[in-house]
Design an enzyme around this catalytic site. Sequence first.
Site, PDB file in Angstrom:
ATOM      1  N   ASP A 108      80.892  62.196  19.124  1.00 54.66           N
ATOM      2  CA  ASP A 108      81.549  61.171  19.930  1.00 54.66           C
ATOM      3  C   ASP A 108      80.744  60.941  21.202  1.00 54.66           C
ATOM      4  OD1 ASP A 108      82.389  63.779  20.902  1.00 54.66           O
ATOM      5  OD2 ASP A 108      83.831  62.722  22.173  1.00 54.66           O
ATOM      6  N   GLU A 139      84.575  65.702  22.114  1.00 54.30           N
ATOM      7  CA  GLU A 139      84.120  66.471  23.265  1.00 54.30           C
ATOM      8  C   GLU A 139      84.162  65.647  24.545  1.00 54.30           C
ATOM      9  OE1 GLU A 139      81.438  68.222  26.250  1.00 54.30           O
ATOM     10  OE2 GLU A 139      81.278  66.256  25.285  1.00 54.30           O
TER      11      GLU A 139
END
Length: 469
Positions: free
Chosen positions: A109, A174
């Site tokens: 991500d 994250e």
Amino acid sequence: MTDAAPSAESQDHSIAEAVAGGFPAAVAELGKLVRIPSVSWPAFDAAHVAASADAVAELLRGTGVFDTVEVKRAQKAGFPDGELGHPAVLATRAARNGRPTVLLYAHHDVQPPGDEANWQTTPFEPTVVGDRLYGRGAADDKAGVVSHLAAIRALAETADPLELGLSVFIEGEEEHGSHSFVNFLEDNRDALAADVIVVADSDNWDTETPNLTVALRGACAFNLTVTTLGHASHSGMWGGAAPDAMLAAIKLLSTLWDENGSVAVSGLTHHDAPTPPFDEAELAASAAFVDGVRAIGTGSVLDRLWFQPSITVTGIDAPSIANASNTLVPSVTVRISMRVAPGQASDDARDALLAHLEANAPFGAQLSFSDIEGGDPFLVDTDGWAAQAAKQAMTDAWGKAPVEAGIGGSIPFIADLVRVFPDAQILVTGVEDPDTRAHSPNESLHLGVFRRAILTEALLLSRLNRNQA
């Protein structure tokens, strides 16, 4: 008569050739991942994060190395109704003949792009300019994903036999707090168990010198709301006698630092360790000081950045200038972000900061706190065999010994890895450099750093494949 086993030098040479041969494909695959706008923040389309996870899983399956490759999700900790986190990828391969198992971590991500007008290239269109690849996630951390992938391919191409145990965990949230991380570890504890954990989410000293990250500050962040009035009132009628919330917030926030800009909160600690040379002129250049601005704090620059606490106000909710009527503001909310020195628990630092704010609230202002997040700092045991092996691999891949460096930022989930896998040796590496601008417009990856990071990991894995745990 049997053929002699290839020498260590010959195997290292084969690994280097495999990395060089596979590098163009690695850059191309990184570009494909950058094109997927996998922003994990709630305001963005979660389908892109799912597409990114699927793409990473296909790349890992394509290596032919793993026993299993799965896209998995876990419940977010502290969220109601069993809300699941973004999809992560988990690939596993069992060790053979007593070889160690290595867990490779990265995240797929990315941060939001921000204002595209501030980008020199299109954020989600990978663009090579000179020796750098530009794009959101090009460095943080899709390059970490592909560095693992390329190192594994080089290992598979050269190892005979391949007996090293491998687990790959590519997280999907994250950049938005890793809310399901702890539950993912618990749900997949057996699959993730390893002798060595490599976290590819840090940086390097410069484009020619590697880092082994040996210290990370912890983090604590929360919203602070300061309230002084039940409603807005005319500033001409009541100003000068009635305390507005903006005045109270400014006075309160100013107590957090002394005249040098150092944190002035009792109960926060400072880690004592040597630091390499890095002067204030280098700081000014790296942090883009405007003319006339000088540094804050005391002690060496890197001591301030790595081993001292810091407090930053990262956002303010208050009337905008466009909506600034002549009224006393009744309530102001600010976002406070604190970095915690290695050696102090994040919860203890948070409690000290909250106690300071409550003790210094001016004019009897009411304080409330919300959206509290935190993560503990981290110190690496550099005497472990894995750290020694990693430093040697860096030296051989880069032609320079690594700097053992601290990082001013935080990777809070590492404390969870330590808790769940206390016997594992954790190595924090990365593909970034001082010009990467992770999280900012014009994020980029230095392609020379990328190649050397891949070679470092491939050498490390190849050498561990030849050794028993």
